[in-house]
Design a protein around this motif. Structure first.
Motif, PDB file in Angstrom:
ATOM      1  N   PHE A 104      46.529  38.523 -14.780  1.00  9.61           N
ATOM      2  CA  PHE A 104      45.360  37.666 -14.992  1.00  9.61           C
ATOM      3  C   PHE A 104      44.760  37.304 -13.639  1.00  9.61           C
ATOM      4  N   ALA A 105      43.419  37.288 -13.584  1.00  8.02           N
ATOM      5  CA  ALA A 105      42.762  36.951 -12.317  1.00  8.02           C
ATOM      6  C   ALA A 105      41.386  36.341 -12.561  1.00  8.02           C
ATOM      7  N   TYR A 106      40.963  35.510 -11.636  1.00 11.21           N
ATOM      8  CA  TYR A 106      39.595  34.975 -11.651  1.00 11.21           C
ATOM      9  C   TYR A 106      39.209  34.590 -10.227  1.00 11.21           C
ATOM     10  N   PHE A 107      37.899  34.401 -10.014  1.00 15.35           N
ATOM     11  CA  PHE A 107      37.474  33.779  -8.760  1.00 15.35           C
ATOM     12  C   PHE A 107      36.711  32.501  -9.094  1.00 15.35           C
ATOM     13  N   GLU A 108      36.810  31.554  -8.194  1.00 16.17           N
ATOM     14  CA  GLU A 108      36.262  30.214  -8.413  1.00 16.17           C
ATOM     15  C   GLU A 108      35.194  29.939  -7.362  1.00 16.17           C
ATOM     16  N   THR A 109      33.963  29.765  -7.809  1.00 22.82           N
ATOM     17  CA  THR A 109      32.859  29.544  -6.871  1.00 22.82           C
ATOM     18  C   THR A 109      32.699  28.072  -6.490  1.00 22.82           C
ATOM     19  N   SER A 110      33.107  27.189  -7.404  1.00 25.04           N
ATOM     20  CA  SER A 110      33.160  25.747  -7.133  1.00 25.04           C
ATOM     21  C   SER A 110      34.194  25.164  -8.088  1.00 25.04           C
ATOM     22  N   VAL A 113      34.526  26.103 -11.859  1.00 24.21           N
ATOM     23  CA  VAL A 113      33.587  27.171 -12.229  1.00 24.21           C
ATOM     24  C   VAL A 113      34.233  28.523 -11.887  1.00 24.21           C
ATOM     25  N   THR A 114      34.717  29.242 -12.894  1.00 18.42           N
ATOM     26  CA  THR A 114      35.486  30.457 -12.655  1.00 18.42           C
ATOM     27  C   THR A 114      34.899  31.648 -13.407  1.00 18.42           C
ATOM     28  N   THR A 115      35.190  32.830 -12.901  1.00 24.23           N
ATOM     29  CA  THR A 115      34.803  34.097 -13.541  1.00 24.23           C
ATOM     30  C   THR A 115      36.027  34.988 -13.609  1.00 24.23           C
ATOM     31  N   ASN A 116      36.447  35.356 -14.799  1.00 20.32           N
ATOM     32  CA  ASN A 116      37.602  36.240 -14.956  1.00 20.32           C
ATOM     33  C   ASN A 116      37.227  37.662 -14.566  1.00 20.32           C
ATOM     34  N   ILE A 117      38.195  38.386 -13.982  1.00 25.12           N
ATOM     35  CA  ILE A 117      37.947  39.786 -13.630  1.00 25.12           C
ATOM     36  C   ILE A 117      39.132  40.653 -14.051  1.00 25.12           C
ATOM     37  N   THR A 243      29.332  38.163  -4.307  1.00 22.21           N
ATOM     38  CA  THR A 243      29.555  36.716  -4.350  1.00 22.21           C
ATOM     39  C   THR A 243      30.071  36.197  -3.015  1.00 22.21           C
ATOM     40  N   LEU A 244      30.940  36.966  -2.371  1.00 22.02           N
ATOM     41  CA  LEU A 244      31.466  36.567  -1.061  1.00 22.02           C
ATOM     42  C   LEU A 244      30.366  36.453  -0.010  1.00 22.02           C
ATOM     43  N   LYS A 245      29.382  37.312  -0.098  1.00 19.32           N
ATOM     44  CA  LYS A 245      28.271  37.250   0.866  1.00 19.32           C
ATOM     45  C   LYS A 245      27.478  35.953   0.684  1.00 19.32           C
ATOM     46  N   LEU A 246      27.375  35.506  -0.574  1.00 19.52           N
ATOM     47  CA  LEU A 246      26.644  34.276  -0.862  1.00 19.52           C
ATOM     48  C   LEU A 246      27.480  33.034  -0.617  1.00 19.52           C
ATOM     49  N   ASN A 247      28.799  33.175  -0.845  1.00 16.08           N
ATOM     50  CA  ASN A 247      29.696  32.025  -0.733  1.00 16.08           C
ATOM     51  C   ASN A 247      31.049  32.481  -0.190  1.00 16.08           C
ATOM     52  N   PRO A 248      31.203  32.570   1.128  1.00 13.23           N
ATOM     53  CA  PRO A 248      32.442  33.087   1.730  1.00 13.23           C
ATOM     54  C   PRO A 248      33.679  32.244   1.445  1.00 13.23           C
ATOM     55  N   SER A 249      33.522  31.038   0.945  1.00 10.74           N
ATOM     56  CA  SER A 249      34.666  30.150   0.748  1.00 10.74           C
ATOM     57  C   SER A 249      35.186  30.162  -0.694  1.00 10.74           C
ATOM     58  N   ILE A 250      34.769  31.097  -1.513  1.00 14.00           N
ATOM     59  CA  ILE A 250      35.271  31.137  -2.891  1.00 14.00           C
ATOM     60  C   ILE A 250      36.790  31.307  -2.889  1.00 14.00           C
ATOM     61  N   GLN A 251      37.417  30.843  -3.945  1.00 15.73           N
ATOM     62  CA  GLN A 251      38.859  30.960  -4.119  1.00 15.73           C
ATOM     63  C   GLN A 251      39.156  32.072  -5.134  1.00 15.73           C
TER      64      GLN A 251
END
Length: 469
Positions: A104-110, A113-117, A243-251
């Motif tokens: 299971f995986a996701y990234f969190e922009t704030s 606020v997460t998006t599963n991948i 997404t990293l280009k827009l927000n380099p600090s995502i988790q």
């Protein structure tokens, strides 16, 4: 006395007919024999039915699994059924790695606020901690970039390898070779700089949502320093990079539960037709019976296995009596260890067996285009003289190149190694992924590949590989 005379005449006539039949077989031209091989493969072949069972009744055959053992039992049974001279199992110890529960995986922009991948563990990876791994990402295109970034920028982060396969490479295997190092050695190298884990863009030319697994290595990294490694789909890699280009600090967060167990015993499955004139000269045709566990391994390498089995079946069905011993070998553990190929070569050497030719099919069950060869130039010169016989079937690409991983350990200065080369444009859409399944194999393409392999084996057997023969 009269009755005995009539009986004798009938016996004489039967013998005469038998002799003419045998002469007919002996006088069959190469064109006629090869046509018979293709016709038989396309009308009475068994490869597609064999693959159907392997794929749909057994499924993915990861080394050391119950499914791998079932595949061993099934293929041995089928080789027994076609009436070979010898069929046996060759023991080999193989690694046992288990994926465990789905990753299971996701990234969190704030916060929140997460998006599963889509994500899958790489074969041989250690698990994440029970609660998973969560950290910032650092994106690189090559392993060499790690040294430039250094420990200060990498430590405590997850390394994201995002070098795509080169779409300008017409030979897709060259594109694969150009970026597979990040999958195989990415975790080993990132661990040296204190990374918490690695994720790798799948080895796939197509943009889709299927993550592709594959083998990886930790080299000499101590067990307590090893970090988890996984692959994400190409669509996910594109989204993550943007997404990293827009927000380099995502988790980024991922969790996997894979585990490495002690080695277990498995087998290479072997069958042969003994040569009538030169029985000590051995020709091998084969594929690898193990597969990854995500799909059912139809293209990689169920197709190669059933095609190799079909070679011996077609030889028998067309009535050809080989001069040399022709042996099918279904190798175990190509995907995560190459133990089967290594063991086969070791046993062959210990028995002083004389292998003159080996052919492997491990590039999918797609339309055959020809063969590549690795061996003496004099033998290649002779093989190229047969290209014209394959032109009616559009299988006349004969060139120097690689052969197959499983037959590689047999290499010496005398043997000729060969690989069947199907059209490769779709292969990496399915390679090591969940969609490597039976419905993506075309029956006719599979059968044409088997016929092409049989035809080459027939010619090598009939004429040998020295210019004098």
């Amino acid at each position: 006395m009269k009755i005995n005379y009539v009986v004798k005449r009938k016996i004489d006539l039967i013998l005469i007919c038998f002799i003419f039949i045998q002469l007919g077989h002996a006088q069959k031209t190469d064109e006629e024999q090869i046509k018979a091989i293709y016709n038989t493969a396309l009308t009475k072949g068994k490869s597609y039915d064999w693959l159907n069972y392997l794929s749909n009744q057994i499924g993915g055959r990861l080394s050391g699994s119950i499914q791998a053992q079932r595949a061993v039992n099934y293929t041995k049974q089928q080789l027994d059924s076609i009436g070979l001279d010898n069929v046996w199992l060759q023991p080999v110890m193989v690694p046992k790695w288990v994926r465990g529960t789905p990753e299971f995986a996701y990234f969190e922009t704030s916060p929140g606020v997460t998006t599963n991948i889509p994500i899958v563990a790489l074969g041989g990876s250690v698990p994440t901690p029970p609660t998973g791994v969560k950290s910032e990402l650092i994106e690189v295109r090559a392993i060499e970039e790690l040294a430039e970034l250094g420990e200060e920028k990498i430590k405590g982060k997850i390394v994201f390898y995002n070098r795509p396969m080169d779409p300008t490479q017409i030979n897709t295997f060259s594109a694969y070779s150009g970026c597979v190092d990040q999958r195989y050695a990415g975790a080993m190298e990132a661990a040296k700089y204190g990374a918490l884990g690695v994720i790798v863009r799948s080895m796939n030319l197509r943009l889709d949502d299927y993550p592709h697994t594959g083998s990886m290595s930790y080299g000499d990294v101590p067990e307590n320093k090893r970090i988890p490694a996984a692959a994400i789909s190409t669509n996910a890699a594109e989204l993550l990079s943007t997404t990293l280009k827009l927000n380099p600090s995502i988790q980024f967060y991922f969790k996997q539960n894979c585990k490495q167990y002690a080695d277990v015993e498995s087998y290479n499955v072997i069958g042969e037709i003994t040569g009538s004139t030169y029985p000590k000269e051995v020709m091998v045709v084969g594929g690898h019976l193990d597969s990854w566990d995500l799909g059912d391994g139809s293209h990689d390498d169920g197709a190669g296995c059933v095609q190799s089995m079909e070679v011996l079946n077609l030889i028998k069905e067309t009535g050809y009596k080989p001069k040399r011993t022709i042996r099918v070998v279904l190798f175990m553990n190509e995907e995560n260890g190459l133990r089967g190929g290594t063991e086969y070569a070791k046993v062959a050497e210990s028995k002083s067996e004389m292998h003159i030719f080996a052919l492997e099919s491990d590039s999918g069950g797609f339309t055959p285009r020809g063969f590549t060869f690795d061996g003496p130039d004099s033998s290649l010169e002779k093989i190229k003289s047969w290209q014209g016989l394959f032109e009616p079937y559009l299988v006349h690409m004969f060139k120097k190149g690689g052969s197959g991983a499983d037959i590689g350990p047999l290499k010496n200065e005398n043997i000729m190694l060969a690989g069947l080369r199907p059209d490769s444009q779709r292969y990496f859409d399915y390679h090591h992924a969940e969609n490597d399944t039976f419905e993506h194999v075309n029956k006719r393409e599979l059968e044409l590949g088997a016929a092409s392999m049989t035809s080459l084996i027939y010619l090598v057997d009939k004429y040998g590989l020295t210019l004098e023969n």
